[in-house]
Design a protein around this motif. Structure first.
Motif, PDB file in Angstrom:
ATOM      1  N   THR A 109       0.040  -1.081   6.080  1.00 12.65           N
ATOM      2  CA  THR A 109      -0.450   0.239   6.497  1.00 12.65           C
ATOM      3  C   THR A 109      -1.942   0.353   6.223  1.00 12.65           C
TER       4      THR A 109
ATOM      5  N   THR B 287      -3.395   2.987   5.096  1.00 11.89           N
ATOM      6  CA  THR B 287      -3.551   3.683   3.812  1.00 11.89           C
ATOM      7  C   THR B 287      -3.517   2.687   2.662  1.00 11.89           C
ATOM      8  N   ARG B 288      -2.578   1.755   2.712  1.00  8.94           N
ATOM      9  CA  ARG B 288      -2.467   0.735   1.660  1.00  8.94           C
ATOM     10  C   ARG B 288      -3.708  -0.163   1.658  1.00  8.94           C
TER      11      ARG B 288
ATOM     12  N   GLN C  50      -6.747   0.619   2.586  1.00 10.06           N
ATOM     13  CA  GLN C  50      -7.864   1.371   2.003  1.00 10.06           C
ATOM     14  C   GLN C  50      -7.743   1.441   0.486  1.00 10.06           C
ATOM     15  N   ASN C  51      -6.532   1.689  -0.012  1.00  8.22           N
ATOM     16  CA  ASN C  51      -6.320   1.735  -1.465  1.00  8.22           C
ATOM     17  C   ASN C  51      -6.600   0.373  -2.103  1.00  8.22           C
ATOM     18  N   ASP C  52      -6.102  -0.682  -1.474  1.00  4.31           N
ATOM     19  CA  ASP C  52      -6.321  -2.030  -2.006  1.00  4.31           C
ATOM     20  C   ASP C  52      -7.801  -2.392  -1.997  1.00  4.31           C
ATOM     21  N   GLU C  53      -8.507  -2.022  -0.943  1.00  2.00           N
ATOM     22  CA  GLU C  53      -9.947  -2.311  -0.877  1.00  2.00           C
ATOM     23  C   GLU C  53     -10.696  -1.629  -2.010  1.00  2.00           C
ATOM     24  N   VAL C  54     -10.411  -0.347  -2.222  1.00  2.00           N
ATOM     25  CA  VAL C  54     -11.097   0.387  -3.299  1.00  2.00           C
ATOM     26  C   VAL C  54     -10.759  -0.219  -4.653  1.00  2.00           C
ATOM     27  N   ASN C  55      -9.494  -0.518  -4.881  1.00  2.00           N
ATOM     28  CA  ASN C  55      -9.092  -1.105  -6.160  1.00  2.00           C
ATOM     29  C   ASN C  55      -9.770  -2.460  -6.380  1.00  2.00           C
ATOM     30  N   CYS C  56      -9.873  -3.276  -5.332  1.00  3.04           N
ATOM     31  CA  CYS C  56     -10.533  -4.576  -5.460  1.00  3.04           C
ATOM     32  C   CYS C  56     -12.035  -4.415  -5.675  1.00  3.04           C
TER      33      CYS C  56
ATOM     34  N   LYS D 126      -3.750 -10.101  -2.623  1.00 10.61           N
ATOM     35  CA  LYS D 126      -2.864  -9.009  -2.210  1.00 10.61           C
ATOM     36  C   LYS D 126      -2.248  -9.266  -0.829  1.00 10.61           C
TER      37      LYS D 126
ATOM     38  N   THR E  39     -13.877   4.465   7.081  1.00  9.71           N
ATOM     39  CA  THR E  39     -13.840   3.586   5.911  1.00  9.71           C
ATOM     40  C   THR E  39     -14.217   2.143   6.232  1.00  9.71           C
TER      41      THR E  39
END
Length: 148
Positions: free
Chosen positions: A29, A31-32, A34-40, A105, A140
Protein backbone atom coordinates in the motif's frame (compact mmCIF):
# COMPACT_ATOMS: atom_id res chain seq x y z
CA UNK A 1 19.59 32.77 -30.41
CA UNK A 2 22.75 32.71 -28.35
CA UNK A 3 24.37 29.28 -28.02
CA UNK A 4 23.98 29.15 -24.21
CA UNK A 5 20.24 29.85 -24.52
CA UNK A 6 19.88 27.04 -27.03
CA UNK A 7 21.76 24.64 -24.75
CA UNK A 8 19.63 25.69 -21.75
CA UNK A 9 16.40 25.17 -23.70
CA UNK A 10 17.59 21.75 -24.86
CA UNK A 11 18.49 20.68 -21.32
CA UNK A 12 15.06 21.75 -20.03
CA UNK A 13 13.33 19.70 -22.72
CA UNK A 14 15.50 16.65 -22.01
CA UNK A 15 14.91 16.87 -18.25
CA UNK A 16 11.41 15.46 -18.73
CA UNK A 17 12.90 12.34 -20.37
CA UNK A 18 15.18 11.49 -17.44
CA UNK A 19 13.93 8.56 -15.37
CA UNK A 20 13.35 8.98 -11.64
CA UNK A 21 14.12 6.54 -8.86
CA UNK A 22 11.17 5.13 -6.90
CA UNK A 23 10.68 2.47 -4.25
CA UNK A 24 8.23 -0.23 -5.26
CA UNK A 25 6.70 -3.38 -3.79
CA UNK A 26 3.92 -4.87 -5.94
CA UNK A 27 0.75 -5.20 -3.88
CA UNK A 28 2.07 -2.99 -1.07
CA UNK A 29 0.00 0.00 0.00
CA UNK A 30 1.05 3.58 -0.57
CA UNK A 31 0.36 4.36 3.09
CA UNK A 32 2.74 1.60 4.20
CA UNK A 33 5.36 2.79 1.69
CA UNK A 34 5.19 6.33 3.06
CA UNK A 35 5.47 5.09 6.66
CA UNK A 36 8.39 2.82 5.79
CA UNK A 37 10.19 5.63 3.95
CA UNK A 38 9.88 8.00 6.91
CA UNK A 39 10.98 5.33 9.37
CA UNK A 40 14.00 4.46 7.20
CA UNK A 41 14.90 8.15 6.83
CA UNK A 42 14.77 8.64 10.61
CA UNK A 43 16.78 5.47 11.20
CA UNK A 44 19.40 6.55 8.64
CA UNK A 45 19.64 10.01 10.22
CA UNK A 46 20.18 8.44 13.65
CA UNK A 47 22.90 6.12 12.33
CA UNK A 48 24.58 8.69 10.07
CA UNK A 49 23.96 12.23 11.41
CA UNK A 50 24.40 15.39 9.39
CA UNK A 51 28.02 16.51 9.13
CA UNK A 52 27.98 20.00 7.60
CA UNK A 53 31.31 21.13 6.20
CA UNK A 54 32.03 24.62 4.94
CA UNK A 55 34.77 25.23 2.44
CA UNK A 56 35.97 28.10 0.28
CA UNK A 57 36.66 27.36 -3.37
CA UNK A 58 40.16 28.24 -4.54
CA UNK A 59 40.67 31.67 -6.05
CA UNK A 60 42.08 31.67 -9.57
CA UNK A 61 43.32 34.75 -11.42
CA UNK A 62 43.24 34.48 -15.20
CA UNK A 63 44.50 36.97 -17.77
CA UNK A 64 42.09 38.15 -20.46
CA UNK A 65 42.74 40.39 -23.44
CA UNK A 66 40.19 43.20 -23.84
CA UNK A 67 40.14 45.30 -27.00
CA UNK A 68 38.23 48.51 -27.75
CA UNK A 69 36.59 49.45 -31.06
CA UNK A 70 39.82 51.08 -32.30
CA UNK A 71 41.78 47.89 -31.87
CA UNK A 72 43.69 48.97 -28.78
CA UNK A 73 44.07 45.97 -26.53
CA UNK A 74 45.16 45.50 -22.96
CA UNK A 75 45.42 42.61 -20.54
CA UNK A 76 43.07 42.56 -17.56
CA UNK A 77 43.10 40.00 -14.78
CA UNK A 78 39.86 38.43 -13.63
CA UNK A 79 39.39 36.52 -10.39
CA UNK A 80 37.19 33.46 -10.12
CA UNK A 81 36.36 31.42 -7.03
CA UNK A 82 36.45 32.33 -3.40
CA UNK A 83 32.87 31.12 -2.99
CA UNK A 84 31.72 29.73 0.35
CA UNK A 85 30.07 26.31 0.01
CA UNK A 86 28.40 24.25 2.70
CA UNK A 87 27.58 20.59 2.18
CA UNK A 88 26.67 17.51 4.18
CA UNK A 89 29.64 15.14 4.00
CA UNK A 90 27.52 12.25 5.34
CA UNK A 91 24.68 12.53 2.80
CA UNK A 92 25.89 9.78 0.41
CA UNK A 93 26.33 7.28 3.26
CA UNK A 94 22.97 8.24 4.82
CA UNK A 95 21.26 7.66 1.45
CA UNK A 96 22.84 4.19 1.26
CA UNK A 97 21.65 3.35 4.78
CA UNK A 98 18.11 4.49 3.91
CA UNK A 99 18.12 2.45 0.68
CA UNK A 100 19.34 -0.65 2.55
CA UNK A 101 16.56 -0.20 5.12
CA UNK A 102 13.94 -0.05 2.35
CA UNK A 103 15.41 -3.15 0.66
CA UNK A 104 15.27 -4.97 4.01
CA UNK A 105 11.54 -4.11 4.14
CA UNK A 106 10.99 -5.79 0.74
CA UNK A 107 11.05 -2.77 -1.58
CA UNK A 108 13.10 -2.53 -4.72
CA UNK A 109 14.50 0.73 -6.00
CA UNK A 110 13.70 1.13 -9.69
CA UNK A 111 13.93 3.86 -12.28
CA UNK A 112 10.87 4.82 -14.30
CA UNK A 113 10.17 7.56 -16.82
CA UNK A 114 7.95 10.37 -15.59
CA UNK A 115 4.30 10.04 -16.67
CA UNK A 116 3.66 12.81 -19.14
CA UNK A 117 0.53 13.52 -21.16
CA UNK A 118 -0.95 10.15 -20.22
CA UNK A 119 -3.76 9.47 -17.80
CA UNK A 120 -2.45 7.41 -14.91
CA UNK A 121 -4.03 5.29 -12.25
CA UNK A 122 -2.60 5.53 -8.75
CA UNK A 123 -4.63 3.05 -6.68
CA UNK A 124 -4.27 2.48 -2.94
CA UNK A 125 -2.00 -0.48 -3.62
CA UNK A 126 1.10 -0.41 -5.78
CA UNK A 127 0.47 -1.93 -9.21
CA UNK A 128 2.49 -4.67 -10.81
CA UNK A 129 5.06 -3.21 -13.15
CA UNK A 130 4.62 -3.37 -16.92
CA UNK A 131 6.62 -2.02 -19.84
CA UNK A 132 4.26 0.99 -19.79
CA UNK A 133 4.75 1.80 -16.10
CA UNK A 134 5.82 5.33 -15.29
CA UNK A 135 6.31 7.56 -12.25
CA UNK A 136 3.78 10.15 -11.13
CA UNK A 137 4.66 13.02 -8.76
CA UNK A 138 2.71 13.05 -5.49
CA UNK A 139 2.96 15.19 -2.36
CA UNK A 140 5.40 12.69 -0.87
CA UNK A 141 7.59 12.06 -3.92
CA UNK A 142 7.48 10.08 -7.13
CA UNK A 143 5.46 6.85 -7.15
CA UNK A 144 5.08 4.04 -9.65
CA UNK A 145 1.90 4.22 -11.70
CA UNK A 146 0.23 2.40 -14.54
CA UNK A 147 -1.00 4.38 -17.54
CA UNK A 148 -4.58 3.65 -18.16
Amino acid sequence: MRPYLLVSATLILLAGCVPVSVYHKAGGTLTRLQNDEVNCQVQALQKVPVNKITRITPIRTLPREVCNSRGHCRIVYMEFGGDVETYDANLPLRQKVEAQCMINKGYQQIELPICENRPTTLPGTMPGLTTNSCAVKTKTGYRAATPG
